[in-house]
Enzyme design. Sequence first.
Site, short mmCIF file in Angstrom:
data_model
loop_
_atom_site.label_atom_id
_atom_site.label_comp_id
_atom_site.label_asym_id
_atom_site.label_seq_id
_atom_site.Cartn_x
_atom_site.Cartn_y
_atom_site.Cartn_z
N ILE A 10 0.82 -1.21 0.00
CA ILE A 10 0.00 0.00 0.00
C ILE A 10 0.85 1.26 0.00
O ILE A 10 0.34 2.35 0.02
CB ILE A 10 -0.97 0.02 1.21
CG1 ILE A 10 -0.22 -0.30 2.48
CG2 ILE A 10 -2.10 -0.95 0.98
CD1 ILE A 10 -1.07 -0.19 3.72
N ASP A 24 8.17 16.37 9.03
CA ASP A 24 7.68 16.02 7.70
C ASP A 24 6.16 16.04 7.69
O ASP A 24 5.51 15.06 7.31
CB ASP A 24 8.24 14.66 7.28
CG ASP A 24 8.21 14.47 5.77
OD1 ASP A 24 7.99 15.46 5.05
OD2 ASP A 24 8.38 13.32 5.31
#
Length: 861
Positions: free
Chosen positions: A535, A653
Amino acid sequence: MKSNSHILFSLFFFSLTLSTTHVLSKVSNTSDSDSYILSCGSSSGGTDSDGRKWISDSKFAASSKNTAIATAQYQDPSLPSQVPYMSARIFKSEYTYKFSISPKKRLWIRLHFYPSTYSNLNSSDSYFSAVANGFTLLNNFSASITAKALTQAYIVKEFSLIPVQSGSLSITFTPSSKYAGSFAFVNGIEIIPMPDIFQPASLVGFSDQSVDVQNSSLQTMFRLNVGGQNIPATNDSGLTRIWYDDSPYIYGAAIGITSQADSNVSIQYSSDVPEYVAPINVYSTARSMGPNSEVNQNYNLTWVFQVDANFTYVVRFHFCEFQETKINQRVFDIFVNNQTAQPSADVIAWAGSSGVPVYKDYATYVSESGGDEQIWVALHPSVSLKPEFYDAILNGLEIFKVNDSSGNLAGQNPEPSAMLLQAEAEAVKSFSSSGSNGHVLVIGGVVAGGAAGFALVAAIGFIVYRKINAKETDSRTGNWLPLYGGSQTSTSKSTISGKSVGSSHLNTLAAGLCRHFSLSEIKQGTKNFDESQVIGVGGFGKVYKGIIDGATKVAIKRSNPSSEQGVNEFQTEIEMLSKLRHRHLVSLIGFCEENGEMILVYDYMANGTLREHLYKSNKTPISWKQRLEICIGAARGLHYLHTGSRYVIIHRDVKTTNILLDDTWVAKVSDFGLSKTGPDIHQTHVSTMVKGSFGYLDPEYFRRQQLTEKSDVYSFGVVLFEVLCARPPLNATLPKEQVSLADWALHCQRKGILEDIIDPHLKGKINSECLKKFAETAEKCLSDHGLYRPSMGDVLWNLEFALQLQENPDGAGRIAEEKANGAYAKHNDMLKIEEETAASEDTDDLNTNAAFSQLVNPSGR
Ligand SMILES: *[C@@H]1O[C@H](CO)[C@@H](O)[C@H](O)[C@H]1NC(C)=O
Ligand SMILES: *[C@@H]1O[C@H](CO)[C@@H](O)[C@H](O)[C@H]1NC(C)=O
Ligand SMILES: *[C@@H]1O[C@H](CO)[C@@H](O)[C@H](O)[C@H]1NC(C)=O
Ligand SMILES: *[C@@H]1O[C@H](CO)[C@@H](O)[C@H](O)[C@H]1NC(C)=O
Ligand SMILES: *[C@@H]1O[C@H](CO)[C@@H](O)[C@H](O)[C@H]1NC(C)=O
Ligand SMILES: *[C@@H]1O[C@H](CO)[C@@H](O)[C@H](O)[C@H]1NC(C)=O
Ligand SMILES: *[C@@H]1O[C@H](CO)[C@@H](O)[C@H](O)[C@H]1NC(C)=O
Ligand SMILES: *[C@@H]1O[C@H](CO)[C@@H](O)[C@H](O)[C@H]1NC(C)=O
Ligand SMILES: *[C@@H]1O[C@H](CO)[C@@H](O)[C@H](O)[C@H]1NC(C)=O
Ligand SMILES: *[C@@H]1O[C@H](CO)[C@@H](O)[C@H](O)[C@H]1NC(C)=O
């Protein structure tokens, strides 16, 4: 004194409108004439952040030459308040405090320690014992080591002393004679009469034996509001206990579901269970196994606790049924340390009806087992009795240590995890050599997308630094894990006994909270790492979707053998992440370290990334309200990273692919991109590592190479505009001035034409006040200088406020005015509740949220 005002605000609301007298009388209960609440070494005492008054201990110690008073040299920002922690009484030799107390009453004794430097005395040189009326509370105790091992700035030890017949209590502090220059110190002492809440408890596995708890003194090891939020001392039912969220103690991925009593269910206390046993908030929230009988049959709802060896423990289970009403609907077995403590528990059968609390005590002896002493508590449906539902429930849990036959309660000092210490030391070294001030600590990672040496760590990318500079940070009650005992979260050995872990040096904390998977389990769960299960892909390797325990969906991150992440970084990461549990952070469930594989197992997020619900996918666009709620959730997660522990954790991030959504659309901040669908995934994934991150990067970071939590705030500002405008942060196909979303949105906002660039799906659906607030908030986040950017706490408050403006424009407006006029500051003073912050945020978010909603919208939601 600026941020997080919302939490404060809600506290004041509750106090004023719902229960002013209630709360205040609870506080004053504890300062009745029999209580002593002493701020040791302070000349005048003072009031703490809960509004409790502490008095100076000079009356009890002034005459002695053996003692000195001192002020801590440094105020750790995670101290909840200056009183009682900033002052200490120092003992160079044995000293006894004497108190006269009302006889025949059980007493709480709480000792507060803040290991710091006191007039050139380094608290790492301090080892001492404390004895109260013949009971040894502490022995060879090092507050410094204990605090380090628990990553806490301060330590509170709570004891319950058997009723004293004579009416006098003495507490003796003795510096250890084994260490030259050793001294003893204490910052706060509470002595509070309490009702006798203990009875004999039956010994698990020995049905005919019970432990004589009433005639013993106890130490509180854990006190949990299961399925609920932290409950501060001021909100306890009169005994100033703190109840913590249970989720950090749940074993493995099977965490069950939490629920809260409907408002039509009232909790009915009785003479058997009076209110002081546990507050309403404990009984009105619960954790149960879940709606699926099939699944429930196959797992145990389990909690694991680290404890000291060679003691008997009393485990108290609090129950209150508020969903079922009949006998034999929910019947379950209770296991303590893998032995049946109670077969076929039926809360309705015990209590008589729903809404009636009951509690049950079971005792268990924990002997030494290689430094890994634990108490396991597990619930499983009593399938053989064929109840209507295969399910179990628990509302609260307390674990007390019982004094041994020699009247001792002291355990050993926990050992700080060698790995964390080493990581700290190395990080400090590498940072000071790179020209920084040495206060910043990077756990296993270097900055910037792509450029980093450790690819996986760059993707994980938490940067941590110790909160040394107090000026820029707010005061906070930074409990990162619930804390009472000395060694409950860390044991005296840092290796795991047993075969399976092999070379690992994981702290047992990590191992306790975090499951160790075998490679075969992982292979089975991912169809042997089948490509169809992939995924997401990143520089570190691949992320697979998988199944464990037959039904639990997880995301499995397999480190690429060529990735440069070393074993140490891997282990440090596990240790860090396993401590970070929060509703709005994706949690680490477990790991596998076998055959050179380094694999991490996380919660599975059924709804994928935030980005895929905004643009470049064929998903139905999500509503404005839903977007706001997602932003609020993500802001909470980041706020927790920034403030929730002794360390500031910079995510570094933050982007829409790192905000994931679970099956109920709860936003969770994640560290690895976990895109869910679509053929372009692989590509976006790798490229967002670089490109996406660039669109979010703090310009100040570029200029000054200095990373702060305000860099996350900047990135979050980009996320906010992305959510509003539904376009990528960088889009090279657009005209030059529009390429960067941050620049373009700021330009439009300043020109007053922001409406022109918002997502067409949202046109006409956003209340204008709400839009104004939202855009202002995003704009401030994008301030060029970190200094002018709000804290995540401020961002959170503003977003919640924006949500209220959207839902109830009139009501919210009034509040805004009041706030602006300082009315709320006045209320605040009145209650003397200082800023209440991050720690409660850890788990109070539901309460807070509810409180806030009710504040603006009295009918609640
Ligand atoms: C206190 O002592 C410890 C261990 O000796 C040392 O690492 C630390 O730097 C000292 N702290 C101060 C403030 O001197
Ligand atoms: C234990 O406590 C009970 C009740 O407080 C008391 O009646 C009994 O005498 C005590 N037993 C011992 C051995 O002290
Ligand atoms: C305090 O207790 C009251 C009820 O006793 C509850 O409604 C409220 O949510 C609690 N507040 C906190 C912060 O737990
Ligand atoms: C607290 O004080 C109130 C009023 O004085 C009293 O009714 C209540 O029983 C006290 N609670 C406890 C736990 O002592
Ligand atoms: C409380 O109300 C809910 C619906 O709002 C209902 O399902 C439940 O049975 C009620 N509980 C009680 C004890 O009346
Ligand atoms: C526990 O008891 C055993 C046997 O008496 C002893 O060998 C051991 O050292 C004790 N452990 C601790 C931590 O006190
Ligand atoms: C209970 O069983 C589990 C495995 O089923 C084991 O890992 C754990 O150590 C056991 N706990 C105790 C206290 O024996
Ligand atoms: C639940 O725990 C008990 C006691 O440790 C154990 O015997 C049983 O096998 C466990 N059941 C499951 C399904 O894990
Ligand atoms: C705790 O200490 C008391 C007093 O020394 C003693 O009577 C009692 O038996 C001890 N409790 C246990 C469980 O050994
Ligand atoms: C005192 O505690 C220290 C640190 O935990 C430990 O190394 C030492 O062995 C202990 N000393 C005694 C006498 O127990």
